[in-house]
Design a protein around this motif. Structure first.
Motif, PDB file in Angstrom:
ATOM      1  N   ARG A 119       0.755  -1.202   0.055  1.00 47.76           N
ATOM      2  CA  ARG A 119       0.034   0.149   0.018  1.00 47.76           C
ATOM      3  C   ARG A 119       0.936   1.367   0.126  1.00 47.76           C
ATOM      4  NH1 ARG A 119      -4.048  -1.658   3.642  1.00 47.76           N
ATOM      5  NH2 ARG A 119      -2.830  -0.902   5.362  1.00 47.76           N
ATOM      6  N   THR A 120       1.931   1.272   0.933  1.00 50.51           N
ATOM      7  CA  THR A 120       2.821   2.413   0.702  1.00 50.51           C
ATOM      8  C   THR A 120       3.874   2.454  -0.344  1.00 50.51           C
ATOM      9  OG1 THR A 120       4.320   1.460   2.355  1.00 50.51           O
ATOM     10  CG2 THR A 120       2.337   2.799   3.173  1.00 50.51           C
ATOM     11  N   GLY A 121       3.780   1.482  -1.166  1.00 51.79           N
ATOM     12  CA  GLY A 121       4.719   1.493  -2.397  1.00 51.79           C
ATOM     13  C   GLY A 121       6.127   1.079  -2.027  1.00 51.79           C
ATOM     14  N   ARG A 122       6.183   0.459  -0.865  1.00 52.74           N
ATOM     15  CA  ARG A 122       7.526   0.091  -0.268  1.00 52.74           C
ATOM     16  C   ARG A 122       8.047  -1.464  -0.596  1.00 52.74           C
ATOM     17  NH1 ARG A 122       8.931   3.820   4.147  1.00 52.74           N
ATOM     18  NH2 ARG A 122       7.310   5.500   3.936  1.00 52.74           N
ATOM     19  N   LEU A 123       7.031  -2.148  -1.088  1.00 54.37           N
ATOM     20  CA  LEU A 123       7.087  -3.410  -1.042  1.00 54.37           C
ATOM     21  C   LEU A 123       8.332  -4.011  -2.100  1.00 54.37           C
ATOM     22  CD1 LEU A 123       6.316  -6.344   0.005  1.00 54.37           C
ATOM     23  CD2 LEU A 123       4.799  -6.517  -2.062  1.00 54.37           C
ATOM     24  N   ASN A 124       9.206  -4.775  -1.727  1.00 52.55           N
ATOM     25  CA  ASN A 124      10.336  -5.294  -2.327  1.00 52.55           C
ATOM     26  C   ASN A 124       9.674  -6.126  -3.531  1.00 52.55           C
ATOM     27  OD1 ASN A 124      12.743  -6.241  -3.634  1.00 52.55           O
ATOM     28  ND2 ASN A 124      13.020  -7.812  -1.885  1.00 52.55           N
ATOM     29  N   THR A 125       9.885  -5.870  -4.864  1.00 52.58           N
ATOM     30  CA  THR A 125       9.159  -6.894  -5.727  1.00 52.58           C
ATOM     31  C   THR A 125      10.266  -7.772  -6.289  1.00 52.58           C
ATOM     32  OG1 THR A 125       9.826  -5.242  -7.335  1.00 52.58           O
ATOM     33  CG2 THR A 125       7.549  -4.991  -6.520  1.00 52.58           C
ATOM     34  N   VAL A 126      11.381  -7.911  -5.901  1.00 53.30           N
ATOM     35  CA  VAL A 126      12.161  -8.936  -6.434  1.00 53.30           C
ATOM     36  C   VAL A 126      12.715  -9.934  -5.550  1.00 53.30           C
ATOM     37  CG1 VAL A 126      14.457  -8.963  -7.622  1.00 53.30           C
ATOM     38  CG2 VAL A 126      13.293  -6.955  -8.337  1.00 53.30           C
ATOM     39  N   TYR A 127      12.414 -11.127  -5.719  1.00 55.51           N
ATOM     40  CA  TYR A 127      12.682 -12.175  -4.697  1.00 55.51           C
ATOM     41  C   TYR A 127      13.722 -13.011  -5.544  1.00 55.51           C
ATOM     42  CZ  TYR A 127       8.223 -10.714  -2.634  1.00 55.51           C
ATOM     43  OH  TYR A 127       7.331  -9.923  -2.205  1.00 55.51           O
ATOM     44  N   ARG A 128      14.856 -13.502  -4.606  1.00 60.69           N
ATOM     45  CA  ARG A 128      15.643 -14.348  -5.051  1.00 60.69           C
ATOM     46  C   ARG A 128      16.022 -15.539  -4.313  1.00 60.69           C
ATOM     47  NH1 ARG A 128      17.892  -9.337  -4.798  1.00 60.69           N
ATOM     48  NH2 ARG A 128      18.193  -8.185  -6.902  1.00 60.69           N
ATOM     49  N   VAL A 129      16.250 -16.604  -4.898  1.00 57.29           N
ATOM     50  CA  VAL A 129      16.832 -17.861  -4.196  1.00 57.29           C
ATOM     51  C   VAL A 129      17.921 -18.292  -5.223  1.00 57.29           C
ATOM     52  CG1 VAL A 129      14.905 -19.151  -5.228  1.00 57.29           C
ATOM     53  CG2 VAL A 129      16.180 -20.139  -3.058  1.00 57.29           C
ATOM     54  N   ARG A 130      18.985 -18.650  -4.595  1.00 53.88           N
ATOM     55  CA  ARG A 130      20.001 -18.913  -5.293  1.00 53.88           C
ATOM     56  C   ARG A 130      20.469 -17.916  -6.354  1.00 53.88           C
ATOM     57  NH1 ARG A 130      19.689 -25.531  -4.952  1.00 53.88           N
ATOM     58  NH2 ARG A 130      19.544 -25.763  -2.720  1.00 53.88           N
ATOM     59  N   LEU A 134      13.022 -13.632  -9.074  1.00 51.53           N
ATOM     60  CA  LEU A 134      11.448 -13.216  -9.656  1.00 51.53           C
ATOM     61  C   LEU A 134      11.314 -12.094  -9.326  1.00 51.53           C
ATOM     62  CD1 LEU A 134       8.242 -15.667  -8.787  1.00 51.53           C
ATOM     63  CD2 LEU A 134       8.299 -13.283  -7.955  1.00 51.53           C
ATOM     64  N   ASN A 135      10.606 -11.187 -10.320  1.00 52.69           N
ATOM     65  CA  ASN A 135      10.040  -9.842 -10.232  1.00 52.69           C
ATOM     66  C   ASN A 135       8.605  -9.950 -10.272  1.00 52.69           C
ATOM     67  OD1 ASN A 135       9.424  -7.089 -10.432  1.00 52.69           O
ATOM     68  ND2 ASN A 135      11.263  -6.740 -11.376  1.00 52.69           N
ATOM     69  N   SER A 136       7.852  -9.588  -9.112  1.00 47.63           N
ATOM     70  CA  SER A 136       6.436  -9.727  -9.084  1.00 47.63           C
ATOM     71  C   SER A 136       5.760  -8.498  -9.763  1.00 47.63           C
ATOM     72  CB  SER A 136       6.076  -9.717  -7.556  1.00 47.63           C
ATOM     73  OG  SER A 136       6.347  -8.536  -6.921  1.00 47.63           O
ATOM     74  N   GLU A 137       6.643  -7.632  -9.984  1.00 47.56           N
ATOM     75  CA  GLU A 137       5.829  -6.349 -10.716  1.00 47.56           C
ATOM     76  C   GLU A 137       5.844  -6.749 -12.413  1.00 47.56           C
ATOM     77  OE1 GLU A 137       5.308  -2.203  -9.550  1.00 47.56           O
ATOM     78  OE2 GLU A 137       4.755  -4.210  -9.046  1.00 47.56           O
ATOM     79  N   LEU A 159       6.102 -17.665  -6.322  1.00 44.07           N
ATOM     80  CA  LEU A 159       6.218 -16.314  -5.554  1.00 44.07           C
ATOM     81  C   LEU A 159       5.732 -16.773  -4.012  1.00 44.07           C
ATOM     82  CD1 LEU A 159       6.125 -13.243  -5.404  1.00 44.07           C
ATOM     83  CD2 LEU A 159       3.841 -13.383  -6.457  1.00 44.07           C
ATOM     84  N   THR A 160       4.558 -17.405  -3.862  1.00 43.35           N
ATOM     85  CA  THR A 160       4.363 -17.807  -2.342  1.00 43.35           C
ATOM     86  C   THR A 160       5.565 -18.319  -1.710  1.00 43.35           C
ATOM     87  OG1 THR A 160       2.174 -18.123  -3.121  1.00 43.35           O
ATOM     88  CG2 THR A 160       2.424 -18.810  -0.976  1.00 43.35           C
ATOM     89  N   LEU A 161       5.907 -19.222  -2.152  1.00 37.90           N
ATOM     90  CA  LEU A 161       7.200 -19.943  -1.456  1.00 37.90           C
ATOM     91  C   LEU A 161       8.555 -19.237  -1.343  1.00 37.90           C
ATOM     92  CD1 LEU A 161       7.409 -23.317  -3.466  1.00 37.90           C
ATOM     93  CD2 LEU A 161       6.553 -23.057  -1.043  1.00 37.90           C
ATOM     94  N   LEU A 162       8.443 -18.122  -2.305  1.00 40.63           N
ATOM     95  CA  LEU A 162       9.744 -17.043  -2.178  1.00 40.63           C
ATOM     96  C   LEU A 162       9.232 -16.127  -0.798  1.00 40.63           C
ATOM     97  CD1 LEU A 162      10.611 -16.388  -5.792  1.00 40.63           C
ATOM     98  CD2 LEU A 162      12.386 -17.115  -3.715  1.00 40.63           C
ATOM     99  N   LYS A 163       8.202 -15.673  -0.939  1.00 34.95           N
ATOM    100  CA  LYS A 163       7.818 -14.839  -0.006  1.00 34.95           C
ATOM    101  C   LYS A 163       7.882 -15.260   1.457  1.00 34.95           C
ATOM    102  CE  LYS A 163       4.083 -12.041  -2.026  1.00 34.95           C
ATOM    103  NZ  LYS A 163       2.558 -12.079  -2.375  1.00 34.95           N
TER     104      LYS A 163
END
Lengths: 220, 467
Positions: A119-130, A134-137, A159-163
Motif C-alpha cells: 500500500r505504501t509502495g515500499r514492497l520489495n518486488t524482486v525475490y531471489r533464491v540462489r 523473480l520480479n512480481s511487478e 512467488l508464495t514460496l519465495l515470500k
C-alpha cells in the motif's frame, strides 16, 4: 533490496521470534526493547520501511513512538495485548496502518506487513533464491540472468514460496493463495506444479517436501 | 382512588352521619318539649276556666231560676273568665264562643268522644281544622243540676311553623358543618399524603438508577420517620451498589490484567513453537527458541499459582496460634536459595510470642515480602540485608534497597501494578506478589503499613488483630 523493519518490543522472547521469522523470510530487522532508546536511535538511522510497535513499553510507549515514526514517514503496525477497542481506535485514528492483537500468528503478521508495504509502495518486488530471481511487478523469472518461462500457476506457487522463504507453507495455504479459493479435494495438481518448478529452475533440493505439512523453500 | 381520597371520603361520611344523628335527636327532643309545654299550658288554662266558671256560676245561680235568667247569668259568669280561645256549650248548642267553629264536632266531653279522660274529667284533641293546627281541651262542669261543656281551643299553627323553621335552620347548620369538616379533613389528608408522593417519587427515581436521590420530607410525624428510614435505606443501597460497582470494576481490571499478563508469554510460546515447526533453523537458533519457550512456560506456571492463591483466598482462614520462631524458620528455609542467588542476607528476630494466623498463608505472605525486599537491591548495592522482625502482634520486613516512589505507594497492592515493569519482569516479577500479600492480610483482618523513601529502603509492617 531487502525490506527493513524496526521492531520495538520489550518482551525478548516475542521480539526474537518475530525477528528470526522475518529474517529467514528475507527481511532485515532491528530490535529495541525500550521505547526511548528506539526513538533516540532514529536520529542516526531511520531508513526503515515499516515499524512493528508494542504499545506497553518502558521508556516511551507505542503511541508516543508513533509521533517519531510519522516524522520519518515510517508506516506503523501495532502489536498489542490490549484488546480494548479504545486503544485500537486511538492507534488507527492516529494514523497507524494496522494493529495485531497478541497472541498472533506469524503468517498473519507477515500478510499484514506485506499489505502495508504494498500500500505504501515500499514492497520489495524482486525475490531471489540462489541464482533464480523473480520480479512480481514485471511477472518475469530469470535463472542465472536468462529468462525462464513459467505458467501463471507455476509463477504463483514460486512467488508464495519465495515470500515465505525458509518457512513451511501448507498445501492448503498454497492452494488458497495461488488458486484463490479454499480448494477442497484433488491437490495432485499442486504436486505437478512443484515438480515442474523443480525441473525448470533446478531447485530440486531447495524446494523441500515436508510430509503431511507442506513445502518449504530453503536457503540458509 | 388514592389513599388520601379514600380516607377523606370515609372521614366526611362518618362526620355527616354523626352530625345528622345528633341534629335529628336534638330536633325531636326540642319538638317534643315545646309541644308538651304548649299542651300543658292549654290544659291548665282550660282547667282554670272550667273551675272559675263553675264556682262563680254555682254561687250566682239558684235552682229555681227560669231559663232566660239562667242563660244570661251563665253567659255573664263565663265571659268573666273567657278569652278568644274559650267556648261554652250545652248539649251541642253553643252558648258562648269567640270562635267560628263548633268544637263539639271533634271533641265532646259528655259522650266520651276524643281522647281519654284524665282525673279532672278533661279530654283533649289535637289535629288540623280548616288549615290550622289546633289543640283543644274540654271538660264538663255542672251548674245547679245542668251540665255544660267548657272548651279551650288553642291555635298552635305558629308553634308548628316555628318548629319547621328550627328544623330548617338545624339542617342548614348541619350541612354547613359537614361541608366544612369534610373540606378540612380533605385538606389535611391531602397535605398528609404529599410527603408520601415525594417518597414515591424518590423511590421511582432510585429504582431508575439515580441512587443519590433522597426523599425531601421533613415533617415530624410517622411519615417523616418513614422518610428518614427510607433515606437511610437509600443510603445503604447506594453504598452497597457503589461497593459492588467498585468490586466489579476491580474484578474487571483484575481480569484485564490477567488477560494481558497471559497474552505476552502465550504469544512468545506460540511464535517460537511455530518457528520450530515451520522454519529451518540452525541448531543454535533451535536451542534458543526452546529456552525461550521453557522460560515463558515456567513463568506462566508461577503466575498461575499466584493467581490461584489470590483468587481462592476469599474463603475464611483458619487461625491457630503459631510460634513466631517456627514461622520465621519456615520463611528462612523457603527463601534460602533465592536469597543466596541474589547475595542477600536475611536476618530474623523475634520475641518468642505466638501469632494468631494461618501458618501456610502467613508464610506465603512473609516469603513474598522477603522476596520483594531481596529484589529491591541493585546488583552493586553494598549493604544487602533484609530484616524480618516479630514484636508481639507486629511483623516487620525491612530493606535498605531502592525504595518506592511516593506517587506509586498507593498503587503497589493493585494486581499487576509494577513500579518499573521491565526491571521487575527481568527479576521474574508477576505483578501479583503484593496483591497476594494484601489478600492474605485482609483475610486475617490484619493492617498493612508501608514506609518507603526512594534510595533509602522500604519497611512493610503487618499488624495482626490482637483478640
Amino acid at each position: 533490496m531487502k525490506n527493513r523493519i524496526l521492531i520495538v518490543e520489550d518482551d525478548e522472547a516475542i521480539a526474537s521470534a518475530v525477528a528470526l521469522n522475518l529474517q529467514v523470510a528475507g527481511y532485515d530487522c532491528a530490535v529495541f526493547d525500550d521505547g526511548r532508546r528506539a526513538a533516540d536511535s532514529l536520529q542516526d538511522d531511520h531508513a526503515y520501511d515499516l515499524a512493528l510497535l508494542d504499545i506497553m513499553l518502558p521508556g516511551a510507549d507505542g503511541f508516543e513512538l508513533f509521533g517519531y515514526m510519522e516524522q520519518y514517514n515510517i508506516p506503523v503496525i501495532y502489536m498489542t495485548a490490549k484488546t480494548d477497542s479504545a486503544s485500537e481506535i486511538r492507534g488507527l485514528r492516529d494514523g497507524a496502518e494496522d494493529y495485531i492483537v497478541k497472541p498472533f500468528d506469524m503468517l498473519t503478521l507477515m500478510v499484514r506487513i506485506e499489505k502495508v508495504l504494498r500500500r505504501t509502495g515500499r514492497l520489495n518486488t524482486v525475490y531471489r533464491v540462489r541464482d533464480v530471481e523473480l520480479n512480481s511487478e514485471t511477472k518475469t523469472v530469470t535463472k542465472a540472468g536468462k529468462p525462464v518461462y513459467l505458467q501463471p500457476l507455476e509463477f504463483g506457487v514460486l512467488l508464495t514460496l519465495l515470500k515465505y522463504k525458509n518457512m513451511t507453507v501448507t498445501r492448503e495455504q498454497l492452494m488458497t493463495k495461488v488458486w484463490g479459493y479454499d480448494y477442497v479435494g484433488e491437490t495432485r495438481v499442486l504436486d505437478v506444479k512443484i515438480f515442474s518448478l523443480r525441473k525448470k529452475l533446478d531447485l530440486t533440493d531447495a524446494i523441500r517436501t515436508l510430509p503431511k505439512l507442506g513445502y518449504r523453500l530453503e536457503e540458509r | 382512588m388514592k389513599l388520601w381520597q379514600k380516607a377523606a371520603a370515609v372521614c366526611a361520611g362518618v362526620l355527616a352521619l354523626v352530625v345528622a344523628a345528633c341534629s335529628v335527636a336534638m330536633l325531636l327532643y326540642a319538638r317534643h318539649t315545646i309541644l308538651d309545654m304548649s299542651r300543658e299550658q292549654v290544659k291548665a288554662k282550660q282547667r282554670d276556666l272550667a273551675t272559675s266558671f263553675s264556682e262563680m256560676a254555682n254561687y250566682y245561680l239558684l235552682e229555681a231560676d227560669t231559663s232566660p235568667v239562667r242563660e244570661s247569668l251563665v253567659d255573664y259568669c263565663f265571659t268573666r273568665f273567657a278569652d278568644d280561645t274559650s267556648v261554652l256549650m250545652q248539649e251541642g248548642r253553643t252558648l258562648s264562643s269567640a270562635l267560628d267553629i263548633d268544637p263539639s264536632r271533634w271533641l265532646d266531653p259528655g259522650t266520651g268522644d276524643g281522647s281519654w279522660e284524665d282525673r279532672y274529667g278533661q279530654r283533649t284533641y289535637e289535629g288540623r281544622i280548616r288549615g290550622r293546627d289546633v289543640f283543644m281541651a274540654a271538660s264538663q262542669v255542672s251548674v245547679r243540676a245542668e251540665r255544660y261543656a267548657v272548651y279551650t281551643v288553642a291555635d298552635v299553627t305558629d308553634i308548628h311553623r316555628d318548629l319547621r323553621t328550627m328544623a330548617l335552620i338545624f339542617l342548614a347548620v348541619s350541612l354547613g358543618g359537614i361541608a366544612l369538616g369534610a373540606g378540612a379533613v380533605t385538606l389535611l389528608m391531602r397535605r398528609g399524603a404529599k410527603p408520601l408522593a415525594a417518597l414515591s417519587d424518590a423511590a421511582r427515581r432510585i429504582a431508575g438508577g439515580a441512587y443519590d436521590v433522597r426523599a425531601d420530607v421533613s415533617t415530624k410525624d410517622e411519615i417523616g420517620a418513614l422518610a428518614a428510614d427510607f433515606n437511610t435505606m437509600a443510603a445503604a443501597v447506594q453504598s452497597r451498589v457503589d461497593e459492588l460497582t467498585e468490586t466489579a470494576q476491580r474484578q474487571r481490571l483484575f481480569i484485564g490484567g490477567v488477560n494481558h499478563e497471559f497474552k505476552t508469554p502465550l504469544t512468545a510460546i506460540l511464535l517460537h513453537t511455530r518457528l520450530l515447526q515451520k522454519v529451518n533453523l540452525t541448531e543454535a537458533e533451535r536451542a534458543q527458541s526452546l529456552t525461550h519457550i521453557e522460560r515463558q512456560c515456567t513463568w506462566l506456571e508461577r503466575l498461575t499459582q499466584k493467581l490461584l492463591r489470590t483468587i481462592t483466598l476469599d474463603q475464611e482462614v483458619e487461625k491457630t496460634p503459631v510460634p513466631a520462631r517456627v514461622l520465621l524458620d519456615r520463611v528462612r528455609a523457603s527463601t534460602q536459595q533465592i536469597m543466596a542467588d541474589r547475595n542477600v542476607t536475611l536476618l530474623t528476630d523475634c520475641d518468642g510470642s505466638d501469632l494468631l494466623a494461618d501458618a501456610d498463608l502467613m508464610q506465603s505472605l512473609l516469603v513474598n515480602l522477603a522476596d520483594n525486599a531481596g529484589k529491591s537491591y541493585d546488583p552493586d548495592s553494598p549493604d544487602r540485608t533484609v530484616r524480618l522482625t516479630v514484636r508481639g502482634n507486629v511483623i516487620e520486613v525491612k530493606d535498605a534497597g531502592r525504595g518506592i516512589p511516593p506517587e506509586a505507594i498507593e498503587r503497589i497492592f493493585e494486581p499487576f501494578y509494577m513500579v518499573d515493569k521491565s526491571r521487575s519482569k527481568k527479576l521474574g516479577g508477576s505483578g501479583l506478589g503484593l496483591a497476594l500479600v494484601k489478600a492474605i492480610a485482609d483475610a486475617h483482618g490484619a493492617k498493612l503499613e508501608v514506609e518507603s523513601a526512594p534510595g533509602k529502603g522500604t519497611t512493610f509492617r503487618v499488624i495482626l488483630p490482637t483478640e
